[in-house]
Scaffold this motif. Structure first.
Motif, PDB file in Angstrom:
ATOM      1  N   SER A 189     -12.626  -7.956  -2.379  1.00 55.87           N
ATOM      2  CA  SER A 189     -13.691  -7.608  -1.444  1.00 55.87           C
ATOM      3  C   SER A 189     -14.315  -6.266  -1.816  1.00 55.87           C
ATOM      4  N   LYS A 190     -15.532  -6.043  -1.325  1.00 60.45           N
ATOM      5  CA  LYS A 190     -16.229  -4.778  -1.603  1.00 60.45           C
ATOM      6  C   LYS A 190     -15.437  -3.596  -1.054  1.00 60.45           C
ATOM      7  N   GLU A 191     -14.890  -3.753   0.155  1.00 63.49           N
ATOM      8  CA  GLU A 191     -14.122  -2.670   0.753  1.00 63.49           C
ATOM      9  C   GLU A 191     -12.828  -2.438  -0.008  1.00 63.49           C
ATOM     10  N   GLY A 192     -12.163  -3.516  -0.403  1.00 62.68           N
ATOM     11  CA  GLY A 192     -10.915  -3.379  -1.151  1.00 62.68           C
ATOM     12  C   GLY A 192     -11.125  -2.669  -2.476  1.00 62.68           C
ATOM     13  N   LYS A 193     -12.201  -3.023  -3.191  1.00 65.73           N
ATOM     14  CA  LYS A 193     -12.484  -2.371  -4.470  1.00 65.73           C
ATOM     15  C   LYS A 193     -12.786  -0.894  -4.272  1.00 65.73           C
ATOM     16  N   ALA A 194     -13.534  -0.575  -3.211  1.00 58.69           N
ATOM     17  CA  ALA A 194     -13.846   0.832  -2.945  1.00 58.69           C
ATOM     18  C   ALA A 194     -12.586   1.614  -2.610  1.00 58.69           C
ATOM     19  N   GLN A 195     -11.686   1.019  -1.838  1.00 58.86           N
ATOM     20  CA  GLN A 195     -10.438   1.695  -1.476  1.00 58.86           C
ATOM     21  C   GLN A 195      -9.576   1.954  -2.705  1.00 58.86           C
ATOM     22  N   VAL A 196      -9.504   0.972  -3.602  1.00 59.58           N
ATOM     23  CA  VAL A 196      -8.683   1.140  -4.805  1.00 59.58           C
ATOM     24  C   VAL A 196      -9.281   2.192  -5.722  1.00 59.58           C
ATOM     25  N   GLU A 197     -10.605   2.165  -5.904  1.00 59.54           N
ATOM     26  CA  GLU A 197     -11.238   3.162  -6.766  1.00 59.54           C
ATOM     27  C   GLU A 197     -11.034   4.569  -6.212  1.00 59.54           C
ATOM     28  N   LEU A 198     -11.126   4.721  -4.891  1.00 57.66           N
ATOM     29  CA  LEU A 198     -10.895   6.028  -4.279  1.00 57.66           C
ATOM     30  C   LEU A 198      -9.471   6.506  -4.551  1.00 57.66           C
ATOM     31  N   ALA A 199      -8.502   5.608  -4.417  1.00 56.23           N
ATOM     32  CA  ALA A 199      -7.110   5.977  -4.686  1.00 56.23           C
ATOM     33  C   ALA A 199      -6.912   6.360  -6.150  1.00 56.23           C
ATOM     34  N   GLN A 200      -7.565   5.632  -7.059  1.00 50.93           N
ATOM     35  CA  GLN A 200      -7.429   5.943  -8.482  1.00 50.93           C
ATOM     36  C   GLN A 200      -8.014   7.310  -8.816  1.00 50.93           C
ATOM     37  N   LEU A 201      -9.156   7.630  -8.222  1.00 47.22           N
ATOM     38  CA  LEU A 201      -9.780   8.925  -8.496  1.00 47.22           C
ATOM     39  C   LEU A 201      -8.942  10.070  -7.933  1.00 47.22           C
ATOM     40  N   GLN A 303       1.548 -16.653  -4.652  1.00 47.47           N
ATOM     41  CA  GLN A 303       1.966 -16.478  -6.036  1.00 47.47           C
ATOM     42  C   GLN A 303       3.265 -15.689  -6.071  1.00 47.47           C
ATOM     43  N   ASN A 304       4.167 -16.109  -6.943  1.00 49.03           N
ATOM     44  CA  ASN A 304       5.472 -15.465  -7.031  1.00 49.03           C
ATOM     45  C   ASN A 304       5.367 -14.206  -7.887  1.00 49.03           C
ATOM     46  N   SER A 305       4.610 -13.236  -7.376  1.00 48.88           N
ATOM     47  CA  SER A 305       4.440 -11.972  -8.074  1.00 48.88           C
ATOM     48  C   SER A 305       4.187 -10.892  -7.041  1.00 48.88           C
ATOM     49  N   LEU A 306       4.203  -9.641  -7.483  1.00 43.57           N
ATOM     50  CA  LEU A 306       4.028  -8.533  -6.550  1.00 43.57           C
ATOM     51  C   LEU A 306       2.546  -8.264  -6.317  1.00 43.57           C
ATOM     52  N   PHE A 307       2.198  -7.960  -5.064  1.00 40.30           N
ATOM     53  CA  PHE A 307       0.815  -7.653  -4.677  1.00 40.30           C
ATOM     54  C   PHE A 307      -0.138  -8.770  -5.095  1.00 40.30           C
ATOM     55  N   ALA A 308       0.244 -10.023  -4.829  1.00 40.18           N
ATOM     56  CA  ALA A 308      -0.631 -11.142  -5.192  1.00 40.18           C
ATOM     57  C   ALA A 308      -1.931 -11.095  -4.402  1.00 40.18           C
ATOM     58  N   THR A 309      -1.876 -10.699  -3.135  1.00 36.98           N
ATOM     59  CA  THR A 309      -3.079 -10.612  -2.314  1.00 36.98           C
ATOM     60  C   THR A 309      -3.164  -9.219  -1.710  1.00 36.98           C
ATOM     61  N   LEU A 310      -4.385  -8.682  -1.707  1.00 38.26           N
ATOM     62  CA  LEU A 310      -4.619  -7.347  -1.166  1.00 38.26           C
ATOM     63  C   LEU A 310      -5.573  -7.359   0.013  1.00 38.26           C
ATOM     64  N   ASP A 311      -6.603  -8.191  -0.059  1.00 34.72           N
ATOM     65  CA  ASP A 311      -7.621  -8.188   0.980  1.00 34.72           C
ATOM     66  C   ASP A 311      -7.099  -8.874   2.231  1.00 34.72           C
ATOM     67  N   PRO A 312      -7.276  -8.254   3.408  1.00 36.83           N
ATOM     68  CA  PRO A 312      -6.733  -8.829   4.646  1.00 36.83           C
ATOM     69  C   PRO A 312      -7.417 -10.137   5.019  1.00 36.83           C
ATOM     70  N   THR A 313      -6.653 -11.031   5.616  1.00 39.31           N
ATOM     71  CA  THR A 313      -7.156 -12.319   6.066  1.00 39.31           C
ATOM     72  C   THR A 313      -6.813 -12.499   7.539  1.00 39.31           C
ATOM     73  N   VAL A 314      -7.779 -12.972   8.331  1.00 37.60           N
ATOM     74  CA  VAL A 314      -7.564 -13.213   9.761  1.00 37.60           C
ATOM     75  C   VAL A 314      -7.853 -14.678  10.046  1.00 37.60           C
TER      76      VAL A 314
END
Length: 497
Positions: A189-201, A303-314
């Motif tokens: 999602s647009k918000e998820g990508k922005a949050q990750v980029e902010l954390a990386q910076l 998916q049998n992996s870590l952090f398979a999904t990040l964007d919240p779902t309702v």
């Protein structure tokens, strides 16, 4: 600091550390060791899976353009990595569990784990983290295995990372950078990508490093030369200062973007206020998405992996007493979750504070579920108001859990229930328990509504508890327990008659 003889007393035998590394390299206990992903009919079509697998990295693929097609060029070869862990406290099993998790994280990020190293020290070495002698040993391991990356199971100081790179001669990243990389790959999602980029910076800012001419002053003093002319001389900026200013500017833009998304998020949340909300939280790979699919048929990626999904779902679900509820999935947690991510995902974690009930999903098949519970509670402690929401521990994967682990978990004081999202065991009891723990509508209404206001009757069934409902010539005779806002609208309709 302990005496040397005290340290010798707890120093493990070499074969003990070797056996830990052997088990880690065999993927024992990691997501990979489970033998792939297991899906049920409740997981839907899993359309996200094809997109995720289409961009995954492949082994042995050259990145030279003349050797491969354009489609293959988008795929990267697997990075070959060596893991490095520090064992400063706890038991050998604790050290093994931590390093196994690092191996699973590395594989989730698209790496091939070749070897590992576990160092026993009371405190990290301030220069190279693992000590000069061990760093030289690590260099030999890297050279022998042909690895191109070293991953350290801790957050390194910038000086430690540089010093270690100077010794081993390959790229060195720490646990925080690895987790940020996984988040960057999986955010959609647009918000998820922005949050990750902010954390990386935020992570990158104190780790900027200049080389050679890039550190020289830009048009400062006489550096600009006579040709630069008047107005170009002065203290100037170094290249690293320019980079920092650009990063600060970009971070301010991202914060504004995330803040601008807040009104839309609030509107969506307010539209759900009339319906009880349940938030699912838990350690990564505990089975949160599988339980969401079981309860709501959401069809989110499993998916049998870590952090398979990040964007919240309702999604919407129903409890046995007839009420509709909304179920919100949240980002998974992990031990030592980077504080940059916690801050950047604050808006997403707010879903927990606005919930009526928190379902804390725990992987009962994990060797240290108590440690995972503690890690989740530590993250939620940084979310204002989260501790005030009622919590139900959901022990998932009981079909493969060890009996002694289940026995320990049953002794916890928090309300709990045992389920298996794979087999469906305990899911009906979970919905029943959710209905019991959700707050009851506080206002009882006993009114006669006109037949033109069937929408209010329908909402009373959906969001409240209808005690009785009869139809007469003058309209609906309704007795129900409803929320304050719905009660106000019902009374307005009655007054308008």
């Amino acid at each position: 600091m302990p005496e040397q003889n005290e340290l010798d007393a707890v120093e493990p035998e070499p074969r003990s550390i070797d056996s830990v590394i052997d088990r880690v390299l065999s993927r024992a206990g990691t997501a990979v060791a489970a033998g792939g992903d297991v899906r049920t009919d409740y997981d839907g079509d899993q359309f996200d899976r094809e997109q995720r697998e289409g961009s995954s990295r492949v082994a042995g693929l050259s990145t030279e353009l003349e050797d491969i097609s354009e489609v293959e060029y988008r795929q990267l070869r697997l990075e070959k990595v060596v893991l490095v862990g520090m064992w400063s406290r706890g038991t050998a099993q604790d050290a093994e569990i931590s390093l196994r998790e690092l191996a699973a994280l590395a594989e989730t990020a698209g790496s091939e784990v070749l070897d590992g190293m576990l160092q026993r020290l009371p405190h990290p070495d301030p220069a190279t983290y693992i000590g000069k002698g061990k760093a030289i040993e690590l260099r030999d391991v890297v050279k022998a295995t042909g690895a191109d990356t070293v991953i350290v199971n801790d957050e390194l100081q910038p000086s430690q990372r540089r010093a270690l790179e100077d010794v081993v001669k390959v790229k060195v990243i720490d646990r925080t950078a690895l987790i940020l990389d996984i988040f960057a790959q999986h955010a959609k999602s647009k918000e998820g990508k922005a949050q990750v980029e902010l954390a990386q910076l935020e992570y990158l800012l104190p780790r900027l490093r200049g080389w050679g001419e890039s550190m020289s002053r830009q048009a400062g003093g006489q550096v600009g030369g006579a040709a630069a002319g008047m107005g170009s001389r002065g203290p100037g900026e170094t290249k690293i200062e320019l980079d920092r200013r650009r990063i600060h500017t970009r971070m301010a833009q991202l914060r504004r973007q995330i803040k601008d998304m807040e009104p839309a998020r609030k509107v969506r949340r307010e539209n759900r206020l009339a319906i009880p909300n349940v938030a699912i939280v838990g350690y990564t790979n505990a089975g949160k998405s599988s339980i969401l699919n079981r309860l709501t048929g959401a069809g989110v990626l499993v998916q049998n992996s870590l952090f398979a999904t990040l964007d919240p779902t309702v999604r919407k679900a129903h409890v046995p007493d007839g009420r509709d509820i909304t179920v919100s999935d949240t980002v998974g947690f992990v031990k030592d979750l980077p504080h940059q991510l916690v801050a950047a995902f604050a808006s997403t974690l707010e879903e927990v504070t606005h919930a009526d009930l928190v379902l804390h999903v725990v992987d009962a098949s994990h060797p240290d579920p108590e440690g995972q519970i503690l890690a989740v509670h530590e993250v939620l402690a940084d979310v204002p108001g989260a501790h005030e929401v009622a919590e139900l521990l959901v022990f998932n994967k009981v079909d493969v859990a060890e009996p002694d682990v289940l026995l320990r978990l049953r002794g916890r004081r928090e309300p709990s229930i045992e389920v298996s999202a794979l087999t469906g065991e305990g899911l009906d009891a979970l919905l029943l328990r959710v209905g019991e723990m959700l707050p009851r509508p506080p206002v009882r209404v006993n009114v006669v509504l006109p037949f033109t206001r069937g929408d209010l009757v329908s909402e009373a069934h959906r969001a409240g508890e209808v005690v009785s409902e009869t139809h007469a010539d003058d309209g609906y005779h309704l007795v129900a327990d409803v929320t304050d806002s719905l009660a106000a609208r019902i009374h307005e309709a009655v007054v308008a008659l």
